[in-house]
Design a protein around this motif. Structure first.
Motif, PDB file in Angstrom:
ATOM      1  N   ILE A  78       0.870  -1.175   0.000  1.00 21.97           N
ATOM      2  CA  ILE A  78       0.000   0.000   0.000  1.00 21.97           C
ATOM      3  C   ILE A  78       0.907   1.227   0.000  1.00 21.97           C
ATOM      4  O   ILE A  78       1.825   1.326   0.822  1.00 21.97           O
ATOM      5  CB  ILE A  78      -0.912   0.030   1.249  1.00 21.97           C
ATOM      6  CG1 ILE A  78      -1.586  -1.322   1.492  1.00 21.97           C
ATOM      7  CG2 ILE A  78      -1.908   1.173   1.150  1.00 21.97           C
ATOM      8  CD1 ILE A  78      -2.488  -1.805   0.396  1.00 21.97           C
ATOM      9  N   SER A  79       0.663   2.149  -0.918  1.00 16.58           N
ATOM     10  CA  SER A  79       1.534   3.314  -1.036  1.00 16.58           C
ATOM     11  C   SER A  79       0.725   4.598  -1.075  1.00 16.58           C
ATOM     12  O   SER A  79      -0.505   4.576  -1.202  1.00 16.58           O
ATOM     13  CB  SER A  79       2.385   3.206  -2.307  1.00 16.58           C
ATOM     14  OG  SER A  79       1.553   3.234  -3.455  1.00 16.58           O
ATOM     15  N   SER A  80       1.425   5.708  -0.984  1.00 19.92           N
ATOM     16  CA  SER A  80       0.814   7.024  -1.119  1.00 19.92           C
ATOM     17  C   SER A  80       1.911   8.013  -1.473  1.00 19.92           C
ATOM     18  O   SER A  80       3.106   7.663  -1.463  1.00 19.92           O
ATOM     19  CB  SER A  80       0.121   7.444   0.180  1.00 19.92           C
ATOM     20  OG  SER A  80      -0.669   8.606  -0.042  1.00 19.92           O
ATOM     21  N   PHE A  81       1.529   9.225  -1.787  1.00 14.58           N
ATOM     22  CA  PHE A  81       2.505  10.290  -2.006  1.00 14.58           C
ATOM     23  C   PHE A  81       1.878  11.614  -1.650  1.00 14.58           C
ATOM     24  O   PHE A  81       0.657  11.737  -1.574  1.00 14.58           O
ATOM     25  CB  PHE A  81       3.024  10.303  -3.455  1.00 14.58           C
ATOM     26  CG  PHE A  81       1.998  10.673  -4.479  1.00 14.58           C
ATOM     27  CD1 PHE A  81       1.746  12.009  -4.787  1.00 14.58           C
ATOM     28  CD2 PHE A  81       1.280   9.698  -5.151  1.00 14.58           C
ATOM     29  CE1 PHE A  81       0.795  12.360  -5.736  1.00 14.58           C
ATOM     30  CE2 PHE A  81       0.332  10.033  -6.097  1.00 14.58           C
ATOM     31  CZ  PHE A  81       0.089  11.370  -6.393  1.00 14.58           C
ATOM     32  N   THR A  82       2.732  12.595  -1.429  1.00 13.19           N
ATOM     33  CA  THR A  82       2.250  13.947  -1.164  1.00 13.19           C
ATOM     34  C   THR A  82       3.281  14.952  -1.648  1.00 13.19           C
ATOM     35  O   THR A  82       4.470  14.635  -1.773  1.00 13.19           O
ATOM     36  CB  THR A  82       1.940  14.161   0.334  1.00 13.19           C
ATOM     37  OG1 THR A  82       1.325  15.443   0.498  1.00 13.19           O
ATOM     38  CG2 THR A  82       3.185  14.075   1.194  1.00 13.19           C
ATOM     39  N   ASP A  83       2.829  16.135  -1.934  1.00 11.36           N
ATOM     40  CA  ASP A  83       3.699  17.218  -2.367  1.00 11.36           C
ATOM     41  C   ASP A  83       4.775  17.458  -1.306  1.00 11.36           C
ATOM     42  O   ASP A  83       4.498  17.371  -0.103  1.00 11.36           O
ATOM     43  CB  ASP A  83       2.857  18.485  -2.580  1.00 11.36           C
ATOM     44  CG  ASP A  83       3.633  19.583  -3.264  1.00 11.36           C
ATOM     45  OD1 ASP A  83       4.458  20.247  -2.591  1.00 11.36           O
ATOM     46  OD2 ASP A  83       3.416  19.787  -4.468  1.00 11.36           O
ATOM     47  N   VAL A  84       5.984  17.771  -1.756  1.00 14.95           N
ATOM     48  CA  VAL A  84       7.085  17.980  -0.801  1.00 14.95           C
ATOM     49  C   VAL A  84       6.841  19.156   0.136  1.00 14.95           C
ATOM     50  O   VAL A  84       7.443  19.219   1.204  1.00 14.95           O
ATOM     51  CB  VAL A  84       8.448  18.160  -1.511  1.00 14.95           C
ATOM     52  CG1 VAL A  84       8.837  16.897  -2.260  1.00 14.95           C
ATOM     53  CG2 VAL A  84       8.449  19.358  -2.434  1.00 14.95           C
ATOM     54  N   GLU A  85       5.965  20.063  -0.240  1.00 14.34           N
ATOM     55  CA  GLU A  85       5.683  21.210   0.625  1.00 14.34           C
ATOM     56  C   GLU A  85       4.483  20.992   1.540  1.00 14.34           C
ATOM     57  O   GLU A  85       4.190  21.840   2.388  1.00 14.34           O
ATOM     58  CB  GLU A  85       5.478  22.465  -0.225  1.00 14.34           C
ATOM     59  CG  GLU A  85       6.752  22.889  -0.935  1.00 14.34           C
ATOM     60  CD  GLU A  85       6.585  24.166  -1.732  1.00 14.34           C
ATOM     61  OE1 GLU A  85       5.560  24.875  -1.557  1.00 14.34           O
ATOM     62  OE2 GLU A  85       7.477  24.469  -2.533  1.00 14.34           O
ATOM     63  N   ASN A  86       3.798  19.867   1.408  1.00 13.90           N
ATOM     64  CA  ASN A  86       2.605  19.620   2.221  1.00 13.90           C
ATOM     65  C   ASN A  86       2.995  18.905   3.516  1.00 13.90           C
ATOM     66  O   ASN A  86       2.840  17.695   3.669  1.00 13.90           O
ATOM     67  CB  ASN A  86       1.585  18.801   1.426  1.00 13.90           C
ATOM     68  CG  ASN A  86       0.237  18.771   2.098  1.00 13.90           C
ATOM     69  OD1 ASN A  86       0.114  18.998   3.288  1.00 13.90           O
ATOM     70  ND2 ASN A  86      -0.794  18.467   1.326  1.00 13.90           N
ATOM     71  N   VAL A  87       3.478  19.677   4.450  1.00 12.45           N
ATOM     72  CA  VAL A  87       3.974  19.140   5.723  1.00 12.45           C
ATOM     73  C   VAL A  87       2.864  18.451   6.517  1.00 12.45           C
ATOM     74  O   VAL A  87       3.089  17.418   7.147  1.00 12.45           O
ATOM     75  CB  VAL A  87       4.637  20.270   6.555  1.00 12.45           C
ATOM     76  CG1 VAL A  87       5.101  19.758   7.910  1.00 12.45           C
ATOM     77  CG2 VAL A  87       5.809  20.856   5.780  1.00 12.45           C
ATOM     78  N   ALA A  88       1.661  18.983   6.480  1.00 15.88           N
ATOM     79  CA  ALA A  88       0.549  18.383   7.221  1.00 15.88           C
ATOM     80  C   ALA A  88       0.235  16.990   6.686  1.00 15.88           C
ATOM     81  O   ALA A  88       0.025  16.044   7.462  1.00 15.88           O
ATOM     82  CB  ALA A  88      -0.685  19.271   7.151  1.00 15.88           C
TER      83      ALA A  88
END
Length: 127
Positions: A78-88
């Motif tokens: 199971i994976s995910s990703f987020t923008d490098v600037e989205n600290v929350a």
């Protein structure tokens, strides 16, 4: 659209599904978890309405979703990703039991930023 991709069969046949995050204490839908089948894994993504952020709803929903996908034998990865600037979002993924795996530069185009290519951090569920 939500009704079309939120049926029990949608994950099996379409490779994607959206689950609504309902806060029992609020008595309301507060966000969603989107599940997308990729070649060898399942990717989970999330969003929570602004009034409900910071209360742990997303982390709890992500952990429950990832565990369900593993227990139902949909995938062990199971994976995910987020923008490098989205600290929350990064903190939410860590709280939900995901671990950082890599940075990918220029991964997606952000329409809200005039199509600018954005870097992301990828995560995998350690479950």
């Amino acid at each position: 659209m939500l009704q079309k991709i939120s049926t029990p069969e949608s994950l099996m046949y379409a490779g994607k599904c959206v689950w609504v995050i309902e806060a029992i204490t609020e008595g309301a839908a507060v966000g969603m978890v989107t599940v997308v089948r990729t070649d060898e894994s399942m990717a989970v993504h999330f969003g929570v309405g602004i009034p409900y952020r910071g209360r742990g709803y997303a982390a709890e929903a992500l952990e429950l979703a990832a565990n369900h996908l593993i227990e139902a034998r949909w995938s062990r990865n199971i994976s995910s990703f987020t923008d490098v600037e989205n600290v929350a979002a990064q903190a939410t993924l860590l709280k939900a039991g995901f671990v950082f795996t890599e940075r990918v530069n220029g991964f997606y185009q952000a329409p809200q930023l005039n199509g600018e290519y954005r870097d992301v951090f990828r995560y995998r569920f350690r479950g």
